[in-house]
Design a protein around this motif. Structure first.
Motif, PDB file in Angstrom:
ATOM      1  N   LYS A 279       0.856  -1.347   0.113  1.00 39.28           N
ATOM      2  CA  LYS A 279      -0.199  -0.181   0.280  1.00 39.28           C
ATOM      3  C   LYS A 279       0.845   1.557   0.412  1.00 39.28           C
ATOM      4  O   LYS A 279       0.377   2.623  -0.661  1.00 39.28           O
ATOM      5  CB  LYS A 279      -0.861  -0.371   1.488  1.00 39.28           C
ATOM      6  CG  LYS A 279      -2.040  -0.947   0.864  1.00 39.28           C
ATOM      7  CD  LYS A 279      -2.694  -0.616   1.934  1.00 39.28           C
ATOM      8  CE  LYS A 279      -4.055  -1.147   1.960  1.00 39.28           C
ATOM      9  NZ  LYS A 279      -5.101  -1.423   3.938  1.00 39.28           N
ATOM     10  N   LEU A 317      -3.322  -3.560  -5.861  1.00 36.59           N
ATOM     11  CA  LEU A 317      -2.752  -1.869  -4.812  1.00 36.59           C
ATOM     12  C   LEU A 317      -1.882  -1.045  -5.616  1.00 36.59           C
ATOM     13  O   LEU A 317      -2.013  -0.452  -5.894  1.00 36.59           O
ATOM     14  CB  LEU A 317      -2.363  -2.024  -3.577  1.00 36.59           C
ATOM     15  CG  LEU A 317      -4.152  -2.663  -3.126  1.00 36.59           C
ATOM     16  CD1 LEU A 317      -4.531  -2.795  -1.588  1.00 36.59           C
ATOM     17  CD2 LEU A 317      -5.152  -2.051  -3.026  1.00 36.59           C
ATOM     18  N   ASN A 320      -2.296  -0.341  -9.396  1.00 42.59           N
ATOM     19  CA  ASN A 320      -2.637   0.780  -9.192  1.00 42.59           C
ATOM     20  C   ASN A 320      -2.266   2.384  -9.246  1.00 42.59           C
ATOM     21  O   ASN A 320      -2.355   3.708  -9.980  1.00 42.59           O
ATOM     22  CB  ASN A 320      -4.021   1.127  -8.592  1.00 42.59           C
ATOM     23  CG  ASN A 320      -5.042   1.225  -9.347  1.00 42.59           C
ATOM     24  OD1 ASN A 320      -5.478   0.296 -10.603  1.00 42.59           O
ATOM     25  ND2 ASN A 320      -6.204  -0.550  -8.495  1.00 42.59           N
ATOM     26  N   LYS A 321      -1.476   2.434  -8.332  1.00 45.89           N
ATOM     27  CA  LYS A 321      -0.384   3.434  -8.455  1.00 45.89           C
ATOM     28  C   LYS A 321       0.782   3.826  -8.787  1.00 45.89           C
ATOM     29  O   LYS A 321       0.742   4.605  -8.947  1.00 45.89           O
ATOM     30  CB  LYS A 321       0.106   2.723  -6.594  1.00 45.89           C
ATOM     31  CG  LYS A 321      -1.032   2.901  -5.765  1.00 45.89           C
ATOM     32  CD  LYS A 321      -0.469   3.261  -4.356  1.00 45.89           C
ATOM     33  CE  LYS A 321      -1.170   3.221  -2.960  1.00 45.89           C
ATOM     34  NZ  LYS A 321      -0.179   4.188  -1.620  1.00 45.89           N
ATOM     35  N   GLU A 352     -12.288  -2.933  -5.405  1.00 42.05           N
ATOM     36  CA  GLU A 352     -11.689  -1.875  -6.373  1.00 42.05           C
ATOM     37  C   GLU A 352     -11.593  -2.663  -7.843  1.00 42.05           C
ATOM     38  O   GLU A 352     -11.922  -1.582  -8.796  1.00 42.05           O
ATOM     39  CB  GLU A 352     -10.419  -3.158  -6.239  1.00 42.05           C
ATOM     40  CG  GLU A 352      -9.683  -2.435  -4.295  1.00 42.05           C
ATOM     41  CD  GLU A 352      -9.300  -1.269  -4.108  1.00 42.05           C
ATOM     42  OE1 GLU A 352      -8.515  -0.241  -5.051  1.00 42.05           O
ATOM     43  OE2 GLU A 352      -9.398   0.363  -3.524  1.00 42.05           O
TER      44      GLU A 352
END
Length: 784
Positions: A279, A317, A320-321, A352
């Protein structure tokens, strides 16, 4: 022991040594044992909740003698505590036993002489009493127990331990100021190492509870250095990572989560630490390919393979970043295909995927995945948030697809006959291609199906066992035992029952999201008004052309519905998603489509209200259109001077302008009075007399444009300045103006006067008889 047994029970004077010996090995021991029993029960039932904002820290075996019970917040009202079958009544009874035993020891063995406690064991007794009460969430009573120590055992070398618990009690009472004072005072004391461990942990949690995140993160550094237990160090590092991530300090947070992973001796903690590390990934500067390879490799190792769904979620995650949207969706889809190890992770995975579709305005798909997420999520706050989002998505979806459907119908209705036919011929070709593909898949499936009808029961290791409790589906029809799917009757019955409950379903993911439709595509087509049933005429262009409306009233109704839905959609984009840019574009598109006047005015007002502070340039066009097309409405008054609560004190110049405008009103020069009011409001928009100017302008409008327009302006005044005397007066007048009652203002003697006026500033001079006849008597309550 003989001496103790034979000693007469005299209440005159007790030996401090013998009383201390007796209290510790009897009543006090029982109190401590009861409390430790409760703590062990709670610890065995405890499960970390990694989805709460922060995890708790303390483990009871890391605290000093006399304080080995742990932190009340760890097992008490902390939102991360998830009990498994620990009944509250049972827990309370154990704690009550501990409290009662401690009180019994105090009452029976306390040796208080000249304001000083002679029995040193009373320190532990009062500390145990305080701890029991903290666990029962009675911090005030806990302070009472500790105050005995501060009053009567001031010289005890363990006094600093009592101070630590005193600060903790104040923290439980949310008196963070007093707790911080005590902790700061202890900072300068030479604390024992075991006290220092407890101090740093308690102080860190108090600072976090008080909202001092920066200070809490710094104090956790000290806690990490002071405590050597691996498990506690892992928890400290994890909590510090959560705080730093919340503060946006991702690099430092990642280091903390890596430390938590290294020190952890708990498999669940290891996995969740890896997810938190993912994250904190920075898409701009971090090595995406390297991080991706690391997580993919670790997800295949040993016991980690059982958590593949969680590692795939973490990879999604991270992708996506890094801006790798396609990679992210691939990972999320892999995650939902793996075995569930954590229901909350599965729910977040669905969320998501749904968010991906929502960002692309595919609200049908988004809603389906949000519903799937709600069905499996285990963390209640997340479910509550998502429930609200899901409801909003459904509201947006209804409007969005209604607009698309009506736009399509209206566009097709305007097409020449030849273009309509060409359009539907192309649509029919798409249907044929889709059905051909479905038929090919069906034939392939039929070729590969091939049921095995062998009698496995005869050769089964259970064949001669009469203790077999499995249902013998083969005997339903009186035949031989056999595999369920080998019996055509049982299969037929099962298929019939399935269709009765679920209807016809395609073999796809999330097949249960709707009780009526077989796929998301079917629901989307239904929302757009497209045919989903295989009608015999579906390959004829005329079948579709005949359905297009031709009547002018029908087309007008379709456009009205479409415009109303567009207005609602614009509001939803702003209210639900705070997407002002998309909301503004949607509403300007509506304005340009020439809707009915009331819808157009509402759209322009919304555009202005959303943008006059954020983006004045976007608001300027709406303002100009309202002033030119709807000049006598309350919205026109609003755009001239948007409501403001930051009024400044009135100046002499402004008071003079108001007096002049008021005098013009009394002289029946209403247009000139209005012009002066407009000039004053534009020049002094934050002056304290703005509400009075607005009220006076409403009276001018009543004289020039009539009662209806005056009502609109009074409504805007009541809306913009509800807490001012002018706003209150406007609301009162509206009650009369909107009713059949006739308002008859009177003076103090009960004589009828004219219509109530807007009031005048203090230096406006005396009110003439003419003024009384025109607008009634002036305000006399001092709020000029």
């Amino acid at each position: 022991m003989i001496l103790v047994a034979c000693k007469s029970r005299s209440s005159e004077k007790k030996s401090g040594t013998l009383a201390g010996f007796s209290s510790y090995y009897n009543t006090l021991f029982n109190s401590k044992d009861a409390l430790e029993t409760e703590l062990r029960s709670r610890k065995s039932a405890y499960v970390d909740n990694f989805y709460a904002p922060y995890i708790p820290l303390l483990q009871y075996d890391e605290q000093p003698l006399g304080a080995e019970i742990g932190d009340a917040s760890f097992f008490g009202d902390n939102p991360s505590f998830v009990p498994k079958g620990t009944g509250s009544s049972k827990s309370a009874s154990v704690l009550q036993i501990s409290e009662a035993k401690a009180l019994k020891a105090i009452n029976k063995y306390s040796v208080l002489k000249d304001g000083e406690e002679k029995n040193r064991q009373m320190f532990n007794a009062h500390l145990l009493l305080a701890q029991s009460r903290l666990y029962m969430n009675k911090p005030l009573e806990a302070l009472e127990a500790l105050n005995y120590i501060f009053s009567n055992m001031k010289k005890d070398k363990r006094i600093n331990l009592a101070r630590i618990y005193q600060a903790q009690a104040y923290a439980k009472m949310k008196n963070y100021y007093r707790a911080n004072e005590i902790f700061l005072a202890l900072k300068n004391e030479d604390l024992k190492s075991e006290y220092q461990k407890l101090y740093t942990v308690y102080y860190s949690e108090m600072l976090l509870a008080a909202g001092k995140k920066e200070e809490a993160a710094s104090q956790l550094d000290e806690a990490f250095s002071s405590n050597k237990n691996r498990e506690l160090r892992s928890r400290i590092a994890f909590l510090r990572g959560q705080i730093l991530a919340n503060l946006g300090r991702n690099e430092e947070a990642r280091e903390s989560f890596i430390t938590a992973y290294k020190f952890s001796n708990d498999f669940e903690f290891e996995v969740k630490s890896q997810i938190e590390i993912a994250k904190t990934f920075n898409g701009a500067s971090d090595d995406y390919e390297g991080a991706k390879k690391y997580l993919e490799d670790i997800s295949r190792k040993g016991t980690y393979a059982s958590r593949k769904n969680e590692f795939y979620y973490a990879l999604g995650l991270m992708a996506n970043k890094a801006g790798k949207t396609e990679d992210a969706q691939e990972f999320f889809n892999k995650a939902k295909s793996e075995k569930v190890s954590d229901p909350q992770i599965r729910g977040l995975t669905f969320y998501e995927i749904g968010k991906f579709y929502a960002d692309r305005n595919d609200y049908i798909s988004a809603g389906a995945y949000y519903d799937s997420a709600l069905a499996v999520m285990s963390y209640e706050p997340s479910k509550q948030d998502l429930t609200s989002i899901s409801k909003n998505i459904k509201d947006v979806s209804r409007n969005y697809y209604l607009i698309k459907k009506n736009d399509s119908i209206l566009a097709l209705s305007k097409m020449p006959e030849q273009e309509k036919r060409a359009f539907f011929n192309k649509y029919i070709e798409g249907i044929k291609a889709k059905e051909a593909m479905a038929e090919a898949e069906k034939k392939k499936s039929e070729r590969n199906k091939g049921f095995d009808t062998g009698d496995y029961d005869a050769n089964s290791v259970f064949a001669n066992s009469r203790g077999n409790n499995f249902q013998d589906f083969g005997n339903i029809t009186g035949g031989k035992s056999g595999f369920y799917f080998a019996n055509s009757n049982t299969v037929s019955k099962g298929q019939s029952e399935f269709r009765q409950i679920w209807g016809n379903r395609s073999l796809v993911d999330d097949w249960r999201f709707s009780s009526r439709s077989a796929s998301i595509e079917d629901v989307r087509n239904e929302a757009l008004g497209l045919e989903t049933v295989q009608n015999p005429r579906r390959f004829e262009p005329e079948f579709y052309i005949e359905k297009l409306p031709t009547d002018a009233l029908q087309l007008q109704a379709l456009k009205k519905d479409r415009d109303t839905a567009s207005l609602g959609l614009g509001r939803m984009y702003e209210n639900y998603f705070s997407d002002t840019e998309l909301a503004t574009k949607t509403l300007y598109d509506l304005v340009d489509a020439n809707p009915e006047q009331d819808v157009k005015l509402q759209a322009l007002y919304r555009i202005f209200a959303m943008n006059y502070e954020k983006n004045p340039a976007a608001a300027e066009r709406a303002k100009a259109m309202i002033l030119s097309e709807f000049p006598y409405t309350s919205y026109a008054e609003f755009v001239k001077n948007p409501k403001s609560t930051g009024f400044s004190k009135s100046t002499t110049d402004v008071e003079k302008l108001y007096t002049d405008a008021f005098n013009l009103y009394t002289q029946e020069k209403y247009s000139e009075s209005q012009a002066l009011i407009t000039q004053a409001i534009e020049k002094y928009p934050k002056d304290a007399l703005v509400p009075k100017f607005t009220l006076l302008n409403a009276f001018n409008t009543g004289k020039t444009a009539g009662k209806e327009i005056m009502i609109l302006q009074l409504e805007q005044l009541a809306l913009s300045y509800p807490k001012t005397s002018e706003g209150i007066k406007a609301a009162q007048m509206l009650q009369y103006l909107k009713s059949d009652l006739q308002m008859v203002p009177t003076d103090e003697a009960g004589n009828q006067t004219g219509f109530p006026g807007p009031g005048r500033p203090e230096n406006a001079g005396p009110v003439s008889q003419k003024e009384r006849s025109q607008i009634g008597r002036p305000e006399s309550n001092g709020d000029n």
